[in-house]
Design a protein around this motif. Sequence first.
Motif, PDB file in Angstrom:
ATOM      1  N   SER A  26       0.823  -1.207   0.000  1.00 65.63           N
ATOM      2  CA  SER A  26       0.000   0.000   0.000  1.00 65.63           C
ATOM      3  C   SER A  26       0.863   1.265   0.000  1.00 65.63           C
ATOM      4  O   SER A  26       0.626   2.189  -0.778  1.00 65.63           O
ATOM      5  CB  SER A  26      -0.930   0.000   1.213  1.00 65.63           C
ATOM      6  N   ASN A  30       1.052   3.919  -3.098  1.00 63.20           N
ATOM      7  CA  ASN A  30       0.694   5.310  -2.800  1.00 63.20           C
ATOM      8  C   ASN A  30       1.838   6.271  -3.101  1.00 63.20           C
ATOM      9  O   ASN A  30       1.613   7.377  -3.596  1.00 63.20           O
ATOM     10  CB  ASN A  30       0.249   5.466  -1.356  1.00 63.20           C
ATOM     11  N   SER A  31       3.064   5.872  -2.819  1.00 66.02           N
ATOM     12  CA  SER A  31       4.185   6.773  -3.079  1.00 66.02           C
ATOM     13  C   SER A  31       4.378   7.012  -4.574  1.00 66.02           C
ATOM     14  O   SER A  31       4.741   8.105  -4.980  1.00 66.02           O
ATOM     15  CB  SER A  31       5.472   6.237  -2.453  1.00 66.02           C
ATOM     16  N   CYS A  33       1.898   6.854  -6.790  1.00 67.44           N
ATOM     17  CA  CYS A  33       0.713   7.575  -7.266  1.00 67.44           C
ATOM     18  C   CYS A  33       0.616   9.005  -6.771  1.00 67.44           C
ATOM     19  O   CYS A  33      -0.085   9.813  -7.370  1.00 67.44           O
ATOM     20  CB  CYS A  33      -0.551   6.835  -6.841  1.00 67.44           C
ATOM     21  N   THR A  34       1.282   9.340  -5.694  1.00 66.74           N
ATOM     22  CA  THR A  34       1.141  10.657  -5.069  1.00 66.74           C
ATOM     23  C   THR A  34       1.348  11.801  -6.047  1.00 66.74           C
ATOM     24  O   THR A  34       0.593  12.763  -6.057  1.00 66.74           O
ATOM     25  CB  THR A  34       2.117  10.786  -3.885  1.00 66.74           C
ATOM     26  N   GLU A  36       0.989  11.733  -9.251  1.00 61.23           N
ATOM     27  CA  GLU A  36       0.202  11.646 -10.476  1.00 61.23           C
ATOM     28  C   GLU A  36      -1.308  11.771 -10.287  1.00 61.23           C
ATOM     29  O   GLU A  36      -2.000  12.159 -11.219  1.00 61.23           O
ATOM     30  CB  GLU A  36       0.505  10.331 -11.175  1.00 61.23           C
ATOM     31  N   VAL A  37      -1.829  11.412  -9.139  1.00 60.71           N
ATOM     32  CA  VAL A  37      -3.283  11.416  -8.959  1.00 60.71           C
ATOM     33  C   VAL A  37      -3.666  12.101  -7.656  1.00 60.71           C
ATOM     34  O   VAL A  37      -2.885  12.143  -6.711  1.00 60.71           O
ATOM     35  CB  VAL A  37      -3.864   9.987  -8.992  1.00 60.71           C
ATOM     36  N   ASP A  38      -4.868  12.623  -7.615  1.00 58.38           N
ATOM     37  CA  ASP A  38      -5.311  13.308  -6.396  1.00 58.38           C
ATOM     38  C   ASP A  38      -5.776  12.298  -5.346  1.00 58.38           C
ATOM     39  O   ASP A  38      -5.891  11.105  -5.600  1.00 58.38           O
ATOM     40  CB  ASP A  38      -6.388  14.342  -6.713  1.00 58.38           C
ATOM     41  N   GLU A  39      -6.039  12.792  -4.164  1.00 59.29           N
ATOM     42  CA  GLU A  39      -6.382  11.952  -3.011  1.00 59.29           C
ATOM     43  C   GLU A  39      -7.628  11.103  -3.257  1.00 59.29           C
ATOM     44  O   GLU A  39      -7.672   9.938  -2.869  1.00 59.29           O
ATOM     45  CB  GLU A  39      -6.574  12.840  -1.779  1.00 59.29           C
ATOM     46  N   ARG A  42      -6.684   8.194  -5.512  1.00 65.45           N
ATOM     47  CA  ARG A  42      -5.856   7.258  -4.743  1.00 65.45           C
ATOM     48  C   ARG A  42      -6.712   6.420  -3.808  1.00 65.45           C
ATOM     49  O   ARG A  42      -6.505   5.210  -3.683  1.00 65.45           O
ATOM     50  CB  ARG A  42      -4.795   8.018  -3.954  1.00 65.45           C
ATOM     51  N   TRP A  45      -8.498   3.808  -5.848  1.00 63.37           N
ATOM     52  CA  TRP A  45      -7.572   2.736  -6.226  1.00 63.37           C
ATOM     53  C   TRP A  45      -7.359   1.794  -5.050  1.00 63.37           C
ATOM     54  O   TRP A  45      -7.318   0.590  -5.217  1.00 63.37           O
ATOM     55  CB  TRP A  45      -6.222   3.331  -6.623  1.00 63.37           C
ATOM     56  N   CYS A  46      -7.232   2.372  -3.890  1.00 64.13           N
ATOM     57  CA  CYS A  46      -6.998   1.581  -2.690  1.00 64.13           C
ATOM     58  C   CYS A  46      -8.160   0.621  -2.448  1.00 64.13           C
ATOM     59  O   CYS A  46      -7.956  -0.566  -2.233  1.00 64.13           O
ATOM     60  CB  CYS A  46      -6.789   2.511  -1.500  1.00 64.13           C
TER      61      CYS A  46
END
Length: 97
Positions: A26, A30-31, A33-34, A36-39, A42, A45-46
């Motif tokens: 995880s 997340n690191s 994706c940080t 490239e994508v907003d919260e 993310r 995706w999670c």
Amino acid sequence: MSWALINDGAGQWTGSDFHAAARELSLGVNSVCTAEVDEEVRAAWCRKWVEPLQLRLTREGQAAIAAGEEWIDGAGPILVRLTPRAGPPEHPSVQPE
């Protein structure tokens, strides 16, 4: 454990705690994706890909490794691979003369 996020990044982790491996998956995803994508994306995706992979890793993955087998699984753009730890090399028995 090795993991890859298609076209974006990859990582590795070594250890024997499968819950720690799931957390590391995880954190690693997340690191990547940080930047490239907003919260909100993310978090989606999670829920959709990372959490199901974490659950399967701690169940099916752990069972495969306990049986001495490799385990590969994926969800969405994420691929995870677990391999059993290599044991000591086998030495031929010394036969008395």
